[in-house]
Design a protein around this motif. Structure first.
Motif, PDB file in Angstrom:
ATOM      1  N   LEU A  27       0.508  -1.240   0.110  1.00 53.04           N
ATOM      2  CA  LEU A  27       0.060  -0.187  -0.067  1.00 53.04           C
ATOM      3  C   LEU A  27       0.698   1.332   0.182  1.00 53.04           C
ATOM      4  O   LEU A  27       0.338   2.261  -0.269  1.00 53.04           O
ATOM      5  N   ARG A  28       1.854   1.079   0.588  1.00 57.50           N
ATOM      6  CA  ARG A  28       3.098   2.088   0.920  1.00 57.50           C
ATOM      7  C   ARG A  28       3.444   2.649  -0.856  1.00 57.50           C
ATOM      8  O   ARG A  28       3.410   3.800  -1.418  1.00 57.50           O
ATOM      9  N   ARG A  29       3.601   1.520  -1.526  1.00 54.97           N
ATOM     10  CA  ARG A  29       4.235   1.506  -2.842  1.00 54.97           C
ATOM     11  C   ARG A  29       2.956   1.700  -3.730  1.00 54.97           C
ATOM     12  O   ARG A  29       3.439   3.007  -4.613  1.00 54.97           O
ATOM     13  N   ARG A  30       2.012   2.381  -3.221  1.00 55.63           N
ATOM     14  CA  ARG A  30       0.700   2.140  -4.832  1.00 55.63           C
ATOM     15  C   ARG A  30      -0.224   2.481  -3.984  1.00 55.63           C
ATOM     16  O   ARG A  30      -1.593   1.457  -4.172  1.00 55.63           O
ATOM     17  N   VAL A  33      -5.119   5.126  -6.532  1.00 53.04           N
ATOM     18  CA  VAL A  33      -5.884   3.881  -7.714  1.00 53.04           C
ATOM     19  C   VAL A  33      -5.775   5.152  -9.569  1.00 53.04           C
ATOM     20  O   VAL A  33      -5.899   6.012  -9.200  1.00 53.04           O
ATOM     21  N   GLY A  34      -5.032   4.426 -10.041  1.00 49.53           N
ATOM     22  CA  GLY A  34      -4.574   4.980 -11.298  1.00 49.53           C
ATOM     23  C   GLY A  34      -5.732   4.958 -11.599  1.00 49.53           C
ATOM     24  O   GLY A  34      -6.481   6.295 -12.259  1.00 49.53           O
ATOM     25  N   GLU A  35      -7.273   3.916 -12.131  1.00 52.31           N
ATOM     26  CA  GLU A  35      -7.985   4.162 -12.868  1.00 52.31           C
ATOM     27  C   GLU A  35      -9.289   3.291 -11.965  1.00 52.31           C
ATOM     28  O   GLU A  35      -9.257   2.887 -11.212  1.00 52.31           O
ATOM     29  N   TYR A  36     -10.364   4.464 -11.261  1.00 48.56           N
ATOM     30  CA  TYR A  36     -11.059   3.711 -10.952  1.00 48.56           C
ATOM     31  C   TYR A  36     -12.688   3.110 -11.559  1.00 48.56           C
ATOM     32  O   TYR A  36     -12.983   3.924 -12.526  1.00 48.56           O
ATOM     33  N   PRO A  37     -13.056   2.090 -11.316  1.00 48.36           N
ATOM     34  CA  PRO A  37     -14.424   0.888 -12.564  1.00 48.36           C
ATOM     35  C   PRO A  37     -15.413   2.097 -12.152  1.00 48.36           C
ATOM     36  O   PRO A  37     -15.329   3.159 -11.285  1.00 48.36           O
ATOM     37  N   PRO A  38     -17.045   2.228 -13.291  1.00 52.72           N
ATOM     38  CA  PRO A  38     -17.516   2.878 -13.287  1.00 52.72           C
ATOM     39  C   PRO A  38     -18.510   2.958 -12.090  1.00 52.72           C
ATOM     40  O   PRO A  38     -18.361   1.533 -11.196  1.00 52.72           O
ATOM     41  N   GLY A  39     -18.823   3.836 -11.485  1.00 50.40           N
ATOM     42  CA  GLY A  39     -19.607   3.582 -10.192  1.00 50.40           C
ATOM     43  C   GLY A  39     -18.905   3.824  -9.419  1.00 50.40           C
ATOM     44  O   GLY A  39     -19.686   4.293  -8.041  1.00 50.40           O
TER      45      GLY A  39
END
Length: 55
Positions: A27-30, A33-39
């Motif tokens: 979690l520290r490294r990433r 969130v790059g892209e959220y899912p729809p909704g």
């Protein structure tokens, strides 16, 4: 405690705490969130009026 009980105790502690440390490092490294899912949060449906129900 018997030696087999101590062995399993140490093994379970290593598995649980090792998983906790590995997930914290992941979690520290990433953390973003790059892209959220729809909704998800960046979906612009919150700009619409809320649903009204007849009761």
């Amino acid at each position: 405690m018997t030696p087999i009980a101590v062995t399993f105790l140490v093994l379970s502690i290593v598995i649980v705490w090792g998983g906790a440390v590995a997930s914290a490092l992941s979690l520290r490294r990433r953390s973003e969130v790059g892209e959220y899912p729809p909704g998800a949060d960046d979906d612009h449906r919150q700009a619409d009026a809320p649903i009204e129900h007849d009761t």
